[in-house]
Design an enzyme around this catalytic site. Structure first.
Site, PDB file in Angstrom:
ATOM      1  N   GLU A 264      15.099 -12.507 -55.903  1.00 49.77           N
ATOM      2  CA  GLU A 264      16.264 -11.537 -55.452  1.00 49.77           C
ATOM      3  C   GLU A 264      15.033 -10.640 -54.227  1.00 49.77           C
ATOM      4  OE1 GLU A 264      20.711  -9.382 -55.705  1.00 49.77           O
ATOM      5  OE2 GLU A 264      19.351  -9.522 -57.442  1.00 49.77           O
TER       6      GLU A 264
ATOM      7  N   LYS B 273      17.711 -15.991 -55.140  1.00 49.54           N
ATOM      8  CA  LYS B 273      19.142 -15.091 -54.916  1.00 49.54           C
ATOM      9  C   LYS B 273      18.865 -14.903 -54.116  1.00 49.54           C
ATOM     10  CE  LYS B 273      22.212 -12.534 -57.474  1.00 49.54           C
ATOM     11  NZ  LYS B 273      22.963 -11.989 -58.581  1.00 49.54           N
TER      12      LYS B 273
END
Length: 297
Positions: free
Chosen positions: A178, A215
């Site tokens: 992420e 992400k």
């Protein structure tokens, strides 16, 4: 079929999104406050985590939290160590709800340098991964943040993420990488261009059996991360809401084919402590439905 293959097939073949229920120590007071529990309701960390676990358990056990809409859920380590209805949280998710469990493994962020915030060191990661694997956890999540379009900083951030990701892959789990781009960055689009370039560079260096998920912040250009979605090492690209209001987050999500939601804060916007069960379940269903629809695009 082994548990890992069943979980992997869910993400490859089925529709839905990820519910991120992984608020950690620093963000827990904010999560509780939005749920209607102020800081004067608890006097120490233990009481605070008891309260947030009760909130998460209520969401997970709700009849509105179903596997036909929710593919996976991200847990905080404190949640992994607790039970839901007498069963370890990750096993309850998988065995009772057919929802794939993930575990947040990062320990927070370093101070900003070169326009980014790298991850702090993650001591004891190998032991944590073993514990997660033993509890049918499919993957992990680790977050770092991009503030500015600084090529040196973004390269260092992505390299750090992939270095840890390879360690996680070796433990038999699928890491969610992420690299959040701050939605308030004055250089958001330029930062995304640099980030995509570095992500593709690192993806091409992975071995064939090293599977990862990404992400990302919802980008300024539609379908911007399509090259990542199509990469053979990428199981799924998911998106955080990142501070956008849920309507704007869902609108941007519909513009990005093949990206599904991994929303956190917006999931609990209309949920409150003491809310009657019927109202709680209806509010959760009303939030989940449009996120699922946007993720189907």
């Amino acid at each position: 079929m082994r548990t890992f293959e069943k979980q992997l097939n869910r993400f490859k073949e089925e529709l839905g999104f990820i519910a991120a229920l992984d608020q950690s120590g620093g963000s827990t007071p904010t999560a509780l406050k939005s749920y209607g529990i102020n800081e004067d309701a608890y006097s120490n960390d233990q009481e605070m985590f008891d309260l947030v676990h009760a909130m998460r358990s209520r969401i997970i056990t709700s009849p509105s939290f179903t596997d036909d809409l929710v593919l996976g859920s991200i847990l905080f380590e404190n949640t992994l160590d607790r039970d839901i209805k007498g069963k370890p949280s990750s096993l309850y998710l998988w065995e009772e709800k057919n929802i794939v469990p993930f575990l947040k493994v990062d320990k927070g962020l370093e101070a900003e340098e070169n326009g980014v915030q790298l991850m702090k060191p993650i001591p004891g990661l190998d032991e944590l991964l073993k514990k997660a694997k033993a509890k049918d956890v499919f993957g992990t999540k680790m977050r770092s943040v991009v503030k500015l379009a600084n090529a040196e900083g973004i390269q260092a951030l992505v390299e750090q993420q992939f270095e840890v990701a390879k360690q996680i892959c070796a433990a038999g789990l699928v890491p969610i990488i992420e690299p959040e781009v701050d939605i308030n960055s004055p250089e958001k689009a330029a930062a995304e261009a640099l980030l995509r370039e570095q992500l593709l560079t690192q993806l091409d260096l992975l071995d064939a059996n090293e599977l990862i998920m990404l992400k990302i912040s919802l980008p300024e250009s539609a379908n911007f991360y399509a090259p990542c979605i199509n990469h053979p090492n990428v199981v799924k690209v998911v998106a955080l809401s990142g501070g956008y209001h849920i309507a704007e987050a869902n609108r941007r999500l519909t513009e990005n084919k093949g990206v599904i939601a991994s929303f956190s804060r917006v999931l609990t916007d209309n949920l409150y402590d003491g809310q009657p069960d019927a109202d709680f379940n209806a509010a959760l269903a009303a939030t989940i439905a449009p996120i699922y629809e946007a993720s189907k695009t």
